[in-house]
Design an enzyme around this catalytic site. Structure first.
Site, PDB file in Angstrom:
ATOM      1  N   SER A 151       0.833  -1.197   0.000  1.00 20.08           N
ATOM      2  CA  SER A 151       0.000   0.000   0.000  1.00 20.08           C
ATOM      3  C   SER A 151       0.874   1.254   0.000  1.00 20.08           C
ATOM      4  CB  SER A 151      -0.971  -0.046   1.182  1.00 20.08           C
ATOM      5  OG  SER A 151      -2.010   0.887   1.023  1.00 20.08           O
ATOM      6  N   GLU A 246      -9.549  -4.199  -6.196  1.00 22.10           N
ATOM      7  CA  GLU A 246      -9.176  -3.080  -5.329  1.00 22.10           C
ATOM      8  C   GLU A 246      -9.087  -1.785  -6.118  1.00 22.10           C
ATOM      9  OE1 GLU A 246      -5.102  -2.926  -3.820  1.00 22.10           O
ATOM     10  OE2 GLU A 246      -4.778  -4.942  -4.578  1.00 22.10           O
ATOM     11  N   HIS A 276      -7.182  -5.624  -1.420  1.00 19.40           N
ATOM     12  CA  HIS A 276      -6.004  -4.862  -1.020  1.00 19.40           C
ATOM     13  C   HIS A 276      -5.161  -5.624   0.002  1.00 19.40           C
ATOM     14  CE1 HIS A 276      -3.796  -1.127  -0.848  1.00 19.40           C
ATOM     15  NE2 HIS A 276      -3.940  -1.024   0.449  1.00 19.40           N
TER      16      HIS A 276
END
Length: 305
Positions: A151, A246, A276
């Site tokens: 991320s 995602e 994710h």
């Protein structure tokens, strides 16, 4: 078709999302940083059996050596956690980093880089660069170091390589980006097309985190904050993992395309139905274990053992 374990995992995420939606004013709700940090640390799990964590100071920041028994100490993976640059820690990623260290067979250095809003950009980049230099100072050859992250940590992985390159440092031997966030303007079509499928990230929440990370007057196209706008030439081999369900899907696909155009040896893997950073459920979900194994195979090859 996804496994029953993954379906159960998604069901739990949906329940959490529904509770959040019931108590919030849609995407306009303010991000509760303290609650987000506490929650991520709570659900981060523990190290798998046989894996240990040893606290160290890595270039001025708290860090932890994560390693299984008989780990190869000549190879190191610097791991940069996710959390939107405002949350996440060593604790929030113990399950993920522990399984990664176990699968690869070398030491993983989990870094607690500074977080926004207390420490906006470029503090995380400075901390990650310092950590790489610290690893090298411990006697590890740069070509035997990899940088990995998920991320925000995936975007930070690329930014760290860029900062090292531009400073003239020898570059690590490889990098891995898991569901990387590399666009501070949210221009990818998947921000809309995957909004209903993604139970973890919303455009509203990520927009607030971006504002805190960049700080007042921050540049949304600063290459070290949004590597989608960087010149990626000269970077080491790169593996990108992203789920097809995602909102950050297009961050990964565009990053991979730009890396390929710059001559980088890049491998993009889009995993059907995955969300994710599904890797975080390693040890519980078969798809998570498979993704960790794929990363381990890539890094073992690139780091030469």
């Amino acid at each position: 078709m996804a496994s029953p374990e993954f379906d159960k995992f998604i069901g739990l995420l949906r329940q959490r999302q529904n509770k959040a939606d019931a108590s919030a004013d849609g995407d306009r709700a303010d991000v509760d940083i303290a609650a987000m940090r506490a929650f991520q640390n709570k659900v981060g799990g523990r190290l798998p059996d046989g894996v240990t964590g040893t606290p160290v100071d890595a270039g001025g920041r708290p860090a932890e050596w994560i390693e299984a028994a008989d780990a190869d100490t000549t190879r190191v993976v610097l791991y940069l956690h996710g959390g939107g640059y405002v949350a996440g820690s060593i604790d929030s990623h113990r399950n993920l980093t522990g399984h990664l260290a176990q699968a690869i067979g070398c030491r993983v250095l989990a870094l607690d880089y500074r977080l926004a809003p207390e420490h906006p950009h470029p503090a995380p980049v400075d901390d990650a660069v310092a950590a790489v230099r610290w690893i090298v100072a411990q006697g590890v050859s740069p070509e035997h170091i990899a940088v990995a992250g998920d991320s925000a940590g995936g975007g930070l992985t690329v930014a760290t390589l860029l900062a090292l390159r531009d400073a003239g440092d020898p570059l690590p031997g490889a990098a891995v980006c898991i569901s990387p966030w590399v666009d501070m303007e949210f221009t990818g079509a998947s921000m809309t097309t995957r909004a209903d499928a993604d139970p973890m990230v919303t455009p509203g929440s990520i927009g607030q985190m971006a504002a805190m990370f960049l700080g007042e007057g921050g540049d949304v196209r600063d290459p070290l904050a949004a590597p989608l706008h960087a010149d990626l030439a000269g970077l080491p081999p790169l593996l990108i993992h992203v789920g097809d369900a995602e909102v950050l899907l297009d961050d990964s696909t565009r990053l991979a395309a730009k890396a390929e155009e710059a001559g980088v040896d890049v491998t993009l893997e889009v995993w059907p139905e995955m969300v994710h950073v599904w890797h975080a459920s390693a040890g519980y979900v078969p798809e998570s274990d498979a993704a960790i194994a794929a990363i381990a195979e890539f890094l073992r090859e690139q780091l030469g053992y």
